[in-house]
Motif scaffolding. Sequence first.
Motif: not given
Length: 128
Positions: A44, A47, A31, A49-51, A42
Amino acid sequence: WTLVGGGLANGKDSEKPMEDVIPKGTEWIKKRVEGFKPEANQVTLDDGSTVNYDYLVVAAGMQIDWDAIPGLQEGLAKKDSGVVSIYDRNTCEKTWNTFNAVKNDSSFNPANPAKYLFSFPATTLKCA
């Protein structure tokens, strides 16, 4: 693909599937990153979502815009156009082949060689 365009490597030998070069134990997230929150460790993703991360290495890459130069794609696609690029796996071998064709042409004269026009991207060089 500088080495391929310079005749020092074979294009096929320069290819590897991404899965083969990602270190073991690493999760490959396919992504695009839309934003960073360094205070929260973190990112973003596109889509939404966060990682979360402990350490982050950013490789921004380079987006090539072949359409920015009218006729470039057509020139690259035509075998004997003299238009070459090392910035794509599909065109890098044509660079070396074109240079050799000019050099090996019976009309080649080292005292009056063919003229080459080299251009550089407006952004940071891809491999410099």
